[in-house]
Design a protein around this motif. Structure first.
Motif, PDB file in Angstrom:
ATOM      1  N   SER A 159       0.823  -1.206   0.000  1.00 36.16           N
ATOM      2  CA  SER A 159       0.000   0.000   0.000  1.00 36.16           C
ATOM      3  C   SER A 159       0.860   1.261   0.000  1.00 36.16           C
ATOM      4  N   LEU A 162       2.464   1.704  -3.454  1.00 34.03           N
ATOM      5  CA  LEU A 162       1.507   2.184  -4.449  1.00 34.03           C
ATOM      6  C   LEU A 162       1.244   3.682  -4.288  1.00 34.03           C
ATOM      7  N   ASP A 163       1.233   4.160  -3.053  1.00 34.07           N
ATOM      8  CA  ASP A 163       1.085   5.604  -2.807  1.00 34.07           C
ATOM      9  C   ASP A 163       2.271   6.365  -3.398  1.00 34.07           C
ATOM     10  N   SER A 166       2.002   6.473  -7.143  1.00 37.42           N
ATOM     11  CA  SER A 166       0.962   7.425  -7.520  1.00 37.42           C
ATOM     12  C   SER A 166       1.488   8.860  -7.490  1.00 37.42           C
ATOM     13  N   ILE A 178       2.242   0.100 -13.277  1.00 40.17           N
ATOM     14  CA  ILE A 178       2.641  -1.134 -12.606  1.00 40.17           C
ATOM     15  C   ILE A 178       2.667  -2.238 -13.658  1.00 40.17           C
ATOM     16  N   PHE A 204      -5.744  -7.223  -7.393  1.00 39.88           N
ATOM     17  CA  PHE A 204      -4.957  -6.698  -8.512  1.00 39.88           C
ATOM     18  C   PHE A 204      -5.161  -7.439  -9.824  1.00 39.88           C
TER      19      PHE A 204
END
Length: 260
Positions: A159, A162-163, A166, A178, A204
């Protein structure tokens, strides 16, 4: 131009370097031209490719600070068959020196632009932290491969990553995607492994590679000989897994090209 892939995870010990070196060797086995960029001051990808990090004339450090261009620092690896931009502890100093350089986040991107037409794939082995080196890798890359173990804290760490991705997309590199999540050190006998794996696929979907990399003694032994596992024991489960991953990566790229 080469497809540039950053192999990254902010969590250490998940198989980033193992994936980078062995995927590179497997892509070479499919007749692709490949460059590995060691962007970790530990220099594990360098040593695992059979290059002594302590006797380098030039390294990725010299490229990032502008002493030499990427072409001048390249080292061919034998028998692995890919080219390498090596690293050693000098790279730690690059983080401090980059702070005073304009467009410091784009130094690697500019360096790789000079050699991008030579290769089919460029794989970047990132350090296990979010620092200026990792930011440079993500700013230069087309896609991110995320190796991860299927264990209790894996999803929490994912998580955070992914932040980070982003934020890089919004500020530095809008084309970054990704490429895939790779399940490493996989033990199908472990119920927690299977549970976390199922959660990954549920969340995912197609972004999770079908290939899984098992726990494998040969895979663990190969770096101490300075070899990718394909050149150490080509019949091992680890070698076969990375060959399968290379095939999956190539098929994905071909499908994207057709749909475009």
């Amino acid at each position: 131009m080469a497809k540039i892939l950053a192999v990254t995870n902010q969590k250490g010990g998940v198989g980033k370097t193992t994936t980078c070196v062995n995927l590179a060797a497997s892509l070479v086995a499919t007749k692709r031209q490949v460059l590995v960029v060691d962007l970790d001051p530990q220099g594990n990808a360098t040593m695992g490719s059979g290059i002594d990090k302590n006797s380098l004339e030039n390294s990725i450090y010299d490229v990032l600070v502008g002493v030499i261009d990427a072409q001048g620092a390249l080292i061919p690896t034998d028998p692995a068959g890919f080219d390498l931009l090596p690293a050693n502890a000098d790279l730690t100093a690059a983080e401090v020196e980059l702070l005073d350089i304009p467009q410091k986040e784009l130094r690697l991107k500019k360096a790789l632009a000079d050699v991008g037409t030579i290769y089919d794939f460029i794989l970047i082995d990132c350090p296990p932290s979010l620092n200026m080196l990792t930011v440079n890798a993500l700013a230069a890359a087309d896609g991110v491969i995320i190796p991860m173990q299927c264990e209790y804290y894996a999803l929490e760490g994912l998580s955070a990553l992914l932040d980070t991705i982003s934020r890089i997309v919004s500020v530095l590199n809008p084309k970054l995607k990704i490429e895939g999540l790779l399940r490493t050190m996989y033990d199908a006998r472990n119920s927690l492994t299977n549970e976390v794996s199922a959660q990954l696929v549920e969340h995912f979907g197609d972004q999770v590679y079908r290939t899984v990399v098992p726990r494998n003694v040969r895979l663990a032994e190969a770096p101490s000989y300075g070899l990718p596992v394909l050149k150490y024991d080509k019949h091992s489960k680890g070698a076969l897994a990375y060959l399968a991953l290379a095939g999956e990566l190539i098929r994905k790229q071909e499908q994207v090209a057709i749909s475009a």
